[in-house]
Design an enzyme around this catalytic site. Structure first.
Site, short mmCIF file in Angstrom:
data_model
loop_
_atom_site.label_atom_id
_atom_site.label_comp_id
_atom_site.label_asym_id
_atom_site.label_seq_id
_atom_site.Cartn_x
_atom_site.Cartn_y
_atom_site.Cartn_z
N GLU A 1 0.80 -1.22 0.00
CA GLU A 1 0.00 0.00 0.00
C GLU A 1 0.85 1.29 0.00
OE1 GLU A 1 -2.79 -0.43 3.22
OE2 GLU A 1 -4.03 -1.84 2.10
N GLU B 1 -5.27 -8.54 0.39
CA GLU B 1 -5.97 -8.23 1.65
C GLU B 1 -7.45 -8.16 1.36
OE1 GLU B 1 -4.98 -4.87 4.07
OE2 GLU B 1 -2.83 -5.12 3.76
#
Length: 206
Positions: A31, A143
């Site tokens: 991320e 995720e």
């Protein structure tokens, strides 16, 4: 605050040290939300090229920009979108998956216990599937998770059902497990030897 060359150099040294592709996969960065999408895509391409020049054949996961959300993959943020920035991403060995993330709560952050309609998630994943097929990219759902409530189980099933095309998807990893999560709503860590209810759905897709 460090130059791109330092990031690439780190990965070159890691690739030389952990070059056995049967035991190690590489994840470049999780991320990269503080970098503009276009800048991150360029850094990732440069780094994958440098890793391959070492002779390493390891599987590589490259996160999309920002939080890599499926829900905003095609949304222009700043100068570009993940869809545009990664459309022509290449790996000489074709062993790089673009990692995406997705949560089911109302703002897709994974911090709330509500869940959107399952049809909403199905539509999102159908869109990124079309994008991946069009641009010959492979994806990895790195995720995703839902609270252990009946209202959210349809969302979990909807996401996993859209990752079954092996021409597009290289797999998935649920968020999260481990004893230290305690009462975290998304955790699938067993309690007193009893599986969390999310596991009944996850096992369908093992």
């Amino acid at each position: 605050e460090v130059p791109v060359s330092a990031f690439t150099d780190l990965w070159v040294r890691l690739a030389r040290e952990f070059s056995d592709p049967t035991v190690t996969a590489f994840g470049l960065m999780n991320e990269p939300a503080k970098l503009p999408i276009a800048q991150w895509a360029e850094i990732a391409q440069t780094t994958v090229n440098a890793i391959r020049k070492t002779g390493a054949r390891n599987l590589i996961l490259v996160s999309g920009g920002r939080w890599a959300g499926v829900h905003e993959w095609e949304k222009q943020i700043g100068d570009t979108s993940n869809a545009n920035a990664f459309a022509n991403f290449k790996d000489s060995l074709q062993r790089t998956y673009l990692e995406v993330h997705q949560y089911a709560d109302s703002d897709y952050s994974g911090t709330k216990t509500d869940c959107v309609a399952a049809e909403t998630l199905t539509t999102m994943f159908e869109a990124i599937n079309r994008w991946a097929r069009t641009h010959h990219q492979k994806l990895f759902l790195g995720e995703f998770g839902v609270p252990g409530t009946p209202a959210c189980f349809a969302d979990l099933n909807a996401m996993l059902a859209q990752t079954q095309d092996r021409a597009v998807w290289g797999g998935w990893t649920y968020w999260a497990a481990g004893s230290w999560w305690g009462n975290y709503p998304l955790s699938v860590e067993p309690m007193n030897g009893i599986d969390k209810p999310q596991m009944a759905i996850l096992k369908k897709y093992f």
